[in-house]
Every structure is written in structure tokens, then in C-alpha cells.
Design a protein around this motif. Sequence first.
Motif, PDB file in Angstrom:
ATOM      1  N   GLU A   9       0.843  -1.217   0.064  1.00  9.65           N
ATOM      2  CA  GLU A   9      -0.017   0.010   0.113  1.00  9.65           C
ATOM      3  C   GLU A   9       0.856   1.437  -0.094  1.00  9.65           C
ATOM      4  OE1 GLU A   9      -3.913  -1.418   2.409  1.00  9.65           O
ATOM      5  OE2 GLU A   9      -2.316  -0.970   3.595  1.00  9.65           O
ATOM      6  N   ALA A  10       1.879   1.262   0.638  1.00 11.02           N
ATOM      7  CA  ALA A  10       2.727   2.346   0.732  1.00 11.02           C
ATOM      8  C   ALA A  10       3.266   2.673  -0.529  1.00 11.02           C
ATOM      9  CB  ALA A  10       4.012   2.223   1.929  1.00 11.02           C
ATOM     10  N   ASP A  16       1.279   6.564  -6.823  1.00 13.85           N
ATOM     11  CA  ASP A  16       0.321   7.477  -7.158  1.00 13.85           C
ATOM     12  C   ASP A  16       0.684   8.965  -7.373  1.00 13.85           C
ATOM     13  OD1 ASP A  16      -1.469   5.392  -7.497  1.00 13.85           O
ATOM     14  OD2 ASP A  16      -2.554   5.653  -5.642  1.00 13.85           O
ATOM     15  N   GLN A  17       1.617   9.209  -6.280  1.00 12.06           N
ATOM     16  CA  GLN A  17       2.281  10.605  -5.919  1.00 12.06           C
ATOM     17  C   GLN A  17       3.251  10.804  -7.153  1.00 12.06           C
ATOM     18  OE1 GLN A  17       1.959  13.117  -4.236  1.00 12.06           O
ATOM     19  NE2 GLN A  17       0.387  12.362  -2.702  1.00 12.06           N
ATOM     20  N   ALA A  18       4.040   9.703  -7.700  1.00 13.91           N
ATOM     21  CA  ALA A  18       4.629   9.878  -8.848  1.00 13.91           C
ATOM     22  C   ALA A  18       3.906  10.356  -9.980  1.00 13.91           C
ATOM     23  CB  ALA A  18       5.487   8.670  -8.969  1.00 13.91           C
ATOM     24  N   PHE A  44       9.671   9.700  -6.182  1.00 16.90           N
ATOM     25  CA  PHE A  44       8.553   8.944  -5.854  1.00 16.90           C
ATOM     26  C   PHE A  44       8.578   7.400  -6.248  1.00 16.90           C
ATOM     27  CE2 PHE A  44       6.741  12.915  -4.131  1.00 16.90           C
ATOM     28  CZ  PHE A  44       6.198  12.481  -3.173  1.00 16.90           C
ATOM     29  N   ASP A  45       8.948   7.250  -7.407  1.00 19.27           N
ATOM     30  CA  ASP A  45       8.995   5.934  -8.204  1.00 19.27           C
ATOM     31  C   ASP A  45      10.021   5.147  -7.678  1.00 19.27           C
ATOM     32  OD1 ASP A  45       6.720   5.994 -10.156  1.00 19.27           O
ATOM     33  OD2 ASP A  45       8.045   6.882 -11.478  1.00 19.27           O
ATOM     34  N   GLU A  56       5.740  -3.658  -8.076  1.00 17.24           N
ATOM     35  CA  GLU A  56       5.900  -2.619  -9.168  1.00 17.24           C
ATOM     36  C   GLU A  56       4.937  -3.035 -10.167  1.00 17.24           C
ATOM     37  OE1 GLU A  56       9.153  -0.468 -11.587  1.00 17.24           O
ATOM     38  OE2 GLU A  56       9.942  -2.189 -10.403  1.00 17.24           O
ATOM     39  N   ARG A  57       4.445  -1.974 -10.702  1.00 13.37           N
ATOM     40  CA  ARG A  57       3.193  -1.890 -11.785  1.00 13.37           C
ATOM     41  C   ARG A  57       3.941  -2.600 -13.000  1.00 13.37           C
ATOM     42  NH1 ARG A  57       0.245   3.339 -10.543  1.00 13.37           N
ATOM     43  NH2 ARG A  57      -0.733   2.941  -8.800  1.00 13.37           N
ATOM     44  N   ARG A  58       3.262  -3.136 -13.817  1.00  8.72           N
ATOM     45  CA  ARG A  58       3.570  -3.891 -15.060  1.00  8.72           C
ATOM     46  C   ARG A  58       2.599  -3.146 -15.885  1.00  8.72           C
ATOM     47  NH1 ARG A  58       7.615  -5.373 -12.941  1.00  8.72           N
ATOM     48  NH2 ARG A  58       7.801  -7.460 -11.906  1.00  8.72           N
TER      49      ARG A  58
END
Length: 59
Positions: A9-10, A16-18, A44-45, A56-58
Motif C-alpha cells: 500500500e505504501a 500515485d504521487q509520482a 517517488f518512483d 511494481e506495476r507492469r
Amino acid sequence: MTRWITRREAAEESRDQAQSFRELASRARTASGATALAAVSRFFDDDARRIDPASERRS
């Protein structure tokens, strides 16, 4: 009261901030502003990667 969140979640919140900073960078009025906002988005990333690299998102 403190709300405890998972590492995943963190990391997602940091991503999301990035994304928000990338959007702001695309609308910046000056080249130096766009560069600065893009640098913050990378921060942020990178932070999200350190917090939970497995999430990490794909794309």
C-alpha cells in the motif's frame, strides 16, 4: 490514531504521487518547472521501488 498500511500500500501511494507529479510536469509553464516536477516523480518512483519492489506495476 495511526493507520498502519502494508508495504504494498505504501509503495502504491508513492507511485500515485509520482503519477500526479508526471501530470503536473506535462502542464508546467516552463522547461525548468517541467524538469523539476519530473525529478520529483522519479524520486517517488524510486522510493516505491525501495519500499516494495515486488509490487511494481507492469505497464
